[in-house]
Structure formats: structure tokens, C-alpha cells
Design a protein around this motif. Structure first.
Motif, PDB file in Angstrom:
ATOM      1  N   PHE A 190       0.889  -1.163   0.000  1.00 59.97           N
ATOM      2  CA  PHE A 190       0.000   0.000   0.000  1.00 59.97           C
ATOM      3  C   PHE A 190       0.922   1.206   0.000  1.00 59.97           C
ATOM      4  CE2 PHE A 190      -3.497   2.412   2.576  1.00 59.97           C
ATOM      5  CZ  PHE A 190      -3.804   3.163   1.459  1.00 59.97           C
ATOM      6  N   LEU A 191       1.387   1.552  -1.214  1.00 56.61           N
ATOM      7  CA  LEU A 191       2.419   2.561  -1.377  1.00 56.61           C
ATOM      8  C   LEU A 191       1.986   3.567  -2.441  1.00 56.61           C
ATOM      9  CD1 LEU A 191       5.477   0.114  -1.529  1.00 56.61           C
ATOM     10  CD2 LEU A 191       4.786   1.478   0.455  1.00 56.61           C
ATOM     11  N   LEU A 192       2.694   4.671  -2.494  1.00 53.86           N
ATOM     12  CA  LEU A 192       2.441   5.671  -3.526  1.00 53.86           C
ATOM     13  C   LEU A 192       2.718   5.118  -4.921  1.00 53.86           C
ATOM     14  CD1 LEU A 192       4.100   8.851  -1.979  1.00 53.86           C
ATOM     15  CD2 LEU A 192       1.703   8.642  -2.637  1.00 53.86           C
ATOM     16  N   PRO A 193       2.033   5.606  -5.941  1.00 50.87           N
ATOM     17  CA  PRO A 193       2.322   5.162  -7.307  1.00 50.87           C
ATOM     18  C   PRO A 193       3.790   5.323  -7.685  1.00 50.87           C
ATOM     19  CG  PRO A 193       0.295   6.445  -7.268  1.00 50.87           C
ATOM     20  CD  PRO A 193       0.889   6.554  -5.889  1.00 50.87           C
ATOM     21  N   SER A 194       4.436   6.396  -7.232  1.00 54.62           N
ATOM     22  CA  SER A 194       5.851   6.594  -7.571  1.00 54.62           C
ATOM     23  C   SER A 194       6.723   5.501  -6.971  1.00 54.62           C
ATOM     24  CB  SER A 194       6.322   7.964  -7.084  1.00 54.62           C
ATOM     25  OG  SER A 194       6.165   8.089  -5.681  1.00 54.62           O
TER      26      SER A 194
END
Length: 272
Positions: free
Chosen positions: A138-142
Motif C-alpha cells: 500500500f504505497l504511492l504510485p511513484s
């Protein structure tokens, strides 16, 4: 109100990715046990817990098997790892915040799954998780984009399950959303790491030429001077399928060979 909350959280995520941040929560003491706060700053993202109902759906999408090894990247309070362990799966969490690591470790012990669930403090980009057959995040798209080359080098068939955010041009194999019991961040995406099949393959006196974009395939089947275009070609881990005319090829990839059936009746093999 829900859309406003999501917009605010996305803005916080973006600001943190640009500027970094310190822990929003003071270290635990004997007098005041550590309790994480939703939205607290971390190394690259803020901490947002995944709804328990979505955790369950993500694990269902992973189609867990007894011999699987799950690694959760950015494991937070450990809920995904602990939920997998409760299903009998060996699971490991990698988390940068040492207080969250300690909290998750205590939670695993309290739930009676410490023999299956483990947690370590570390940077996900410097950690080895090559043993994983299932990766959750569950991380940022970047950050997902930075991880993408690593994920694509994992063994074919490895399942990657993400809360909300995608892997850009690598389109999901499956997307699902939960309703009841989840207020925000309620979508999960699944990818299966595809085998690498691009190139030329011999099929008896025919030549199969494959072009690969992640799990999607294009190409031609050549026999003499005649070329027939492939249709609906794709991979599901090591499973390959495509159409040539009215022939449906289904098979399994094993390194430099493939074998399967045409229309469920006639065997076919190919070597690279």
C-alpha cells in the motif's frame, strides 16, 4: 465528504513524497505505550491502515497455498502479515518505522502466530524479499513504479497485490473493490509476474515470433512464406494462451520450452 477526505490524504501523500517527514508520534515509553496515528509521517509515505475487510479480500485474491511465502512491503502495524499467518502462511513484514515493527511483533505474539509472522525494520528498496511468492503493498504510485522492475524479475507466477495504487503501464490482471466495512482506500489490484517469452520459438517446421508487453502478447506464426497473426495472446505467470485463426493454443512455459494443447485436443511444443 469521502471524496474530500481522499483528496486531502492524496495531497498529504504527495507532499510527503516531495519533502520527506519525521515520525509524527513520539517513541514509546514504559509509561506511554506506542500507538500509531492515522496520517503520521513515515520515510516516503504517511501511515494509513488498510481496512481489515480489504486485507481479507487481498489475501483471497492472492489465492494463497500452504507453501506460499508472503512479504508485505511497508507493513505498518502488521495486520496483513498477521492475517496471512492466521491462514497458516509464513509471512514477513518490512517496515521502516521501528516503533511499528515492535508494535506488529507484539501483536503477532498476542494473536498466537509469532511462529509464522515476523517483522523487520528496513528500507524496502534495500531489503531482500526474493523468497516471496506473494507481495502485498500500500504505497504511492511513484514507489510502486520504482518497485516494478524488481517485481518483474521475481519468479513467474509470483502474485503482487496492491491496495488502491497501480503499476502504471503494467495493467492489473484483476481489480476488485469492497463496500461494507471499508470507508476509503477500498480497491485492490492483482498482478501475476509473467514468464519472459519474447523472441523466436521453433514449433516443428513453424516459427513462433512473440512480442511481449508485460503479460500481453502479440506476434506471428510463420510456416514457409505464410504469416498468421496471433490474437488474444497473454500470460498468467507461466501459463500462455493465444489464438491463430480458429486454433486456440494453451500451454505452460518452462525456461526455453513450451508445451500444451491446441483446441484441447492436439499437443504442441516449442523451443527457443
Amino acid at each position: 465528504m469521502k471524496l474530500l477526505r481522499k483528496s486531502l490524504v492524496i495531497a498529504m501523500l504527495g507532499a510527503l513524497a516531495l519533502g520527506g517527514g519525521a515520525w509524527a508520534q513520539a517513541p514509546a515509553t514504559d509509561a506511554a505505550p506506542y500507538t500509531p496515528t492515522e496520517g503520521q509521517a513515515g520515510k516516503d509515505v504517511i501511515w494509513l491502515p488498510t481496512a481489515q475487510v480489504l486485507v481479507g479480500m487481498m489475501l483471497d485474491m492472492a489465492e494463497l497455498k500452504p507453501d506460499d511465502r508472503l512479504v508485505d512491503l511497508g507493513s505498518g502495524d502488521g495486520r496483513t502479515v498477521i492475517a496471512a499467518a492466521k491462514r497458516g502462511i509464513v509471512a514477513r513484514g518490512i517496515e521502516y518505522n521501528p516503533d511499528l515493527v515492535a508494535l506488529a511483533t507484539r501483536a503477532a505474539a498476542a494473536e498466537g502466530v509469532a511462529h509464522l509472522a515476523s517483522f523487520e525494520q528496513g528500507d524496502i528498496f534495500e531489503s531482500d524479499f526474493s523468497e516471496a511468492t506473494v507481495v502485498t503493498l500500500f504505497l504511492l504510485p511513484s514507489l510502486n513504479l520504482r518497485l516494478r522492475p524488481i517485481l518483474l524479475e521475481m519468479p513467474p507466477g509470483t502474485r503482487v497485490i496492491s491496495n488502491t495504487f497501480n503499476l502504471e503501464e503494467w495493467m492489473p490482471d484483476e481489480t476488485a473493490e469492497v463496500g461494507a466495512g471499508c470507508q476509503s482506500w477500498c480497491t485492490a489490484h492483482k498482478w501475476v509476474v509473467p514468464a519472459k517469452v519474447a523472441g523466436r520459438w521453433r514449433m516443428g517446421d513453424q516459427e513462433l515470433v512473440l512480442e511481449q508487453t508485460f503479460q500481453m502478447l502479440q506476434g506471428t506464426l510463420r510456416e514457409g512464406r505464410a504469416n498468421a497473426a496471433l490474437r488474444e495472446g497473454r500470460l498468467d505467470g507461466t501459463r500462455i494462451q493465444f489464438w491463430v485463426g480458429d486454433r486456440h493454443y494453451v500451454g505452460e512455459v518452462a525456461a526455453d520450452s513450451m508445451r500444451g494443447m491446441i483446441n484441447g485436443k492436439t499437443p504442441w511444443t516449442a523451443t527457443r
